[in-house]
Design an enzyme around this catalytic site. Structure first.
Site, PDB file in Angstrom:
ATOM      1  N   HIS A  17       2.499   1.758   7.988  1.00  0.00           N
ATOM      2  CA  HIS A  17       1.605   1.860   6.817  1.00  0.00           C
ATOM      3  C   HIS A  17       2.450   2.299   5.631  1.00  0.00           C
ATOM      4  O   HIS A  17       2.691   3.490   5.423  1.00  0.00           O
ATOM      5  CB  HIS A  17       0.492   2.873   7.128  1.00  0.00           C
ATOM      6  CG  HIS A  17      -0.531   3.010   6.025  1.00  0.00           C
ATOM      7  ND1 HIS A  17      -1.818   3.451   6.273  1.00  0.00           N
ATOM      8  CD2 HIS A  17      -0.470   2.784   4.693  1.00  0.00           C
ATOM      9  CE1 HIS A  17      -2.488   3.483   5.132  1.00  0.00           C
ATOM     10  NE2 HIS A  17      -1.686   3.095   4.163  1.00  0.00           N
ATOM     11  N   HIS A  19       3.245   0.903   1.547  1.00  0.00           N
ATOM     12  CA  HIS A  19       3.058  -0.041   0.438  1.00  0.00           C
ATOM     13  C   HIS A  19       4.389  -0.148  -0.294  1.00  0.00           C
ATOM     14  O   HIS A  19       4.887   0.856  -0.807  1.00  0.00           O
ATOM     15  CB  HIS A  19       1.982   0.471  -0.522  1.00  0.00           C
ATOM     16  CG  HIS A  19       0.648   0.695   0.139  1.00  0.00           C
ATOM     17  ND1 HIS A  19      -0.361  -0.231   0.089  1.00  0.00           N
ATOM     18  CD2 HIS A  19       0.190   1.731   0.885  1.00  0.00           C
ATOM     19  CE1 HIS A  19      -1.410   0.238   0.770  1.00  0.00           C
ATOM     20  NE2 HIS A  19      -1.098   1.420   1.266  1.00  0.00           N
ATOM     21  N   HIS A 197      -7.594  -0.686   5.295  1.00  0.00           N
ATOM     22  CA  HIS A 197      -7.756   0.733   4.994  1.00  0.00           C
ATOM     23  C   HIS A 197      -9.243   1.057   5.171  1.00  0.00           C
ATOM     24  O   HIS A 197     -10.107   0.359   4.613  1.00  0.00           O
ATOM     25  CB  HIS A 197      -7.384   1.033   3.539  1.00  0.00           C
ATOM     26  CG  HIS A 197      -5.918   1.076   3.262  1.00  0.00           C
ATOM     27  ND1 HIS A 197      -5.062   0.073   3.592  1.00  0.00           N
ATOM     28  CD2 HIS A 197      -5.165   2.041   2.658  1.00  0.00           C
ATOM     29  CE1 HIS A 197      -3.829   0.411   3.211  1.00  0.00           C
ATOM     30  NE2 HIS A 197      -3.861   1.606   2.641  1.00  0.00           N
ATOM     31  N   GLU A 200     -10.458   6.626   4.599  1.00  0.00           N
ATOM     32  CA  GLU A 200      -9.540   7.516   3.864  1.00  0.00           C
ATOM     33  C   GLU A 200     -10.418   8.411   2.978  1.00  0.00           C
ATOM     34  O   GLU A 200     -10.496   9.621   3.190  1.00  0.00           O
ATOM     35  CB  GLU A 200      -8.555   6.693   3.025  1.00  0.00           C
ATOM     36  CG  GLU A 200      -7.552   7.521   2.228  1.00  0.00           C
ATOM     37  CD  GLU A 200      -6.665   6.652   1.301  1.00  0.00           C
ATOM     38  OE1 GLU A 200      -7.025   5.487   1.036  1.00  0.00           O
ATOM     39  OE2 GLU A 200      -5.616   7.168   0.851  1.00  0.00           O
ATOM     40  N   ASP A 278       2.897   5.848   3.614  1.00  0.00           N
ATOM     41  CA  ASP A 278       1.959   5.279   2.639  1.00  0.00           C
ATOM     42  C   ASP A 278       2.669   4.894   1.331  1.00  0.00           C
ATOM     43  O   ASP A 278       2.983   3.729   1.134  1.00  0.00           O
ATOM     44  CB  ASP A 278       0.797   6.258   2.388  1.00  0.00           C
ATOM     45  CG  ASP A 278      -0.475   5.589   1.902  1.00  0.00           C
ATOM     46  OD1 ASP A 278      -0.506   4.357   1.804  1.00  0.00           O
ATOM     47  OD2 ASP A 278      -1.461   6.318   1.628  1.00  0.00           O
ATOM     48  N   ASP A 279       2.870   5.856   0.436  1.00  0.00           N
ATOM     49  CA  ASP A 279       3.500   5.597  -0.866  1.00  0.00           C
ATOM     50  C   ASP A 279       4.522   6.705  -1.129  1.00  0.00           C
ATOM     51  O   ASP A 279       4.306   7.593  -1.968  1.00  0.00           O
ATOM     52  CB  ASP A 279       2.430   5.607  -1.970  1.00  0.00           C
ATOM     53  CG  ASP A 279       1.376   4.551  -1.727  1.00  0.00           C
ATOM     54  OD1 ASP A 279       1.660   3.369  -1.956  1.00  0.00           O
ATOM     55  OD2 ASP A 279       0.269   4.920  -1.277  1.00  0.00           O
TER      56      ASP A 279
HETATM   57  N1  ADE Z   1      -2.700   1.410  -2.247  1.00  0.00           N
HETATM   58  C1  ADE Z   1      -1.571   2.104  -2.147  1.00  0.00           C
HETATM   59  N2  ADE Z   1      -1.781   3.244  -1.472  1.00  0.00           N
HETATM   60  C2  ADE Z   1      -3.087   3.249  -1.114  1.00  0.00           C
HETATM   61  C3  ADE Z   1      -3.906   4.142  -0.391  1.00  0.00           C
HETATM   62  N3  ADE Z   1      -3.445   5.293   0.112  1.00  0.00           N
HETATM   63  N4  ADE Z   1      -5.205   3.838  -0.247  1.00  0.00           N
HETATM   64  C4  ADE Z   1      -5.691   2.697  -0.750  1.00  0.00           C
HETATM   65  N5  ADE Z   1      -4.969   1.829  -1.440  1.00  0.00           N
HETATM   66  C5  ADE Z   1      -3.670   2.094  -1.624  1.00  0.00           C
HETATM   67 ZN    ZN Z   2      -2.201   2.894   2.191  1.00  0.00          ZN
END
Ligand code: ADE
Ligand code: ZN
Length: 338
Positions: A17, A19, A197, A200, A278-279
């Site tokens: 996971h 991005h 997703h 969350e 994630d990011d």
């Molecule tokens: N796009 C990038 N990170 C995300 C996240 N945590 N939740 C939803 N969309 C995303």
């Molecule tokens: Zn994500």
């Protein structure tokens, strides 16, 4: 005997996971903005980093989409992906499954081919140079209409040989999986695997929809399954992987403190949990930092780390034989270093 920290850093692992636009470090963002003659609203890398304070998912997404808007040329997407591969090579990530958001770029006039081929070329190079294997997953932006997702899917079909699956990301609440049932049906017919997703910020009901309407192979995040015992039972019964993202959950205030993070509770309930970043450029750490932060906040043992590393391969889109080889690498590491 290795310390828990050294054990975490060295164990072979997969990331499921991630991005790619979320790996855009401020230093690279400035360099690419400059060569593309694009303005960014910050004066320095420090100022950018100070701006990364989020109260929720939407706060983050606004900054994340603004950052991605300086990516123009195929080389930009290559450089972005290459920088991520350099990081994970140091972290003993040996397989990665990467999300990209084509609509963030095609809506600005960047050709689909520019985005996908820039990323793909770097992934090929990473395989050649370091043996890192990978899969690409194309996400639909759920704040946009399903008709826009259908158009994106049609563009993707030409690149089916480099895209393994489709996913669903962006603003969750108010955009349930049911909104995308038809485009996911078409994607499956075209041979793409599916993930989404869900749970969350959205409710457990969205996770049910991801399972029953989108036929997902994994749920991304999934934290809010804990609000519904029947759902937890069903996820355990299906051995449905959940790609959990601890530092993301902290930074987006899904949890107030990492000490309150439900990862261990999820594992104890028998859920198939994986750890992911994630990011990472926005949330303060790549995969090993997520493991290390968890190990400090929760009572995580080496055995838990081994389970999580094995889960990352079991839950991947790799072929069964390759999964077995990678799990054997985890076992060999564990025998040598426990
Ligand atoms: N796009 C990038 N990170 C995300 C996240 N945590 N939740 C939803 N969309 C995303
Ligand atoms: Zn994500």
């Amino acid at each position: 005997m290795k310390s828990l920290e050294a054990f975490i850093r060295g164990i072979p692992k997969a990331e499921l996971h991630l991005h790619i636009e979320g790996t855009f470090e401020p230093e690279l963002m400035f360099a690419i903005a400059q060569r593309n003659h694009k303005e960014i609203k910050y004066n320095s890398v420090d100022e950018v980093k100070r701006a990364y304070q989020f109260n929720n998912l939407q706060d983050f997404l606004d900054i994340y989409y603004a950052g991605a808007s300086v990516l123009i040329e195929e080389q930009d997407f290559y450089d972005l992906t290459w920088a991520y591969l350099e990081k994970i090579h140091e972290e003993n990530v040996i397989h990665t499954e990467i999300f990209f958001d084509p609509q963030t770029h095609t809506d600005r006039g960047i050709p689909f081919a520019t985005v996908v081929m820039g990323i793909h070329r770097a992934l090929e190079e990473g395989k050649k140079k370091w043996g890192i294997s990978s899969k690409l997953i194309m996400c639909f932006l759920r704040h946009l209409d399903e008709s826009a997702a259908v158009k994106t899917l049609e563009e993707a079909i030409e690149y089916k040989h480099v895209i393994a699956g489709v996913g669903l990301d962006s603003s969750e609440v108010g955009h349930p999986p049911s909104k995308f049932q038809r485009v996911f049906e078409r994607a499956k017919q075209a041979g793409f695997l599916t993930v989404a997703h869900a749970g969350e910020e959205g409710p457990a009901a969205y996770i049910w929809e991801a399972l029953e309407l989108l036929d997902v192979s994994r749920v991304d995040h999934g934290n809010n399954c804990l609000q519904d015992d029947k759902l937890v039972e069903e996820l355990v019964r299906r051995k449905m992987p959940l790609t959990v993202c601890p530092l993301s959950n902290l930074k987006l205030k899904v949890v107030e403190e990492l000490e309150e993070h439900p990862l261990k509770t999820m594992m104890d309930k028998g859920l198939m949990v994986t750890v992911n970043s994630d990011d990472p450029a926005y949330f303060g750490g790549y995969l090993n930092e997520n493991f290390l932060a968890l190990s400090q906040a929760l009572n995580i043992s080496k055995e838990d780390v081994v389970v999580l590393a094995k889960n990352s391969f079991i839950a991947s889109f790799l072929d069964l034989e390759v999964k077995k080889e990678m799990i054997e690498k985890v076992d060999a590491y564990s025998r040598l270093n426990s």
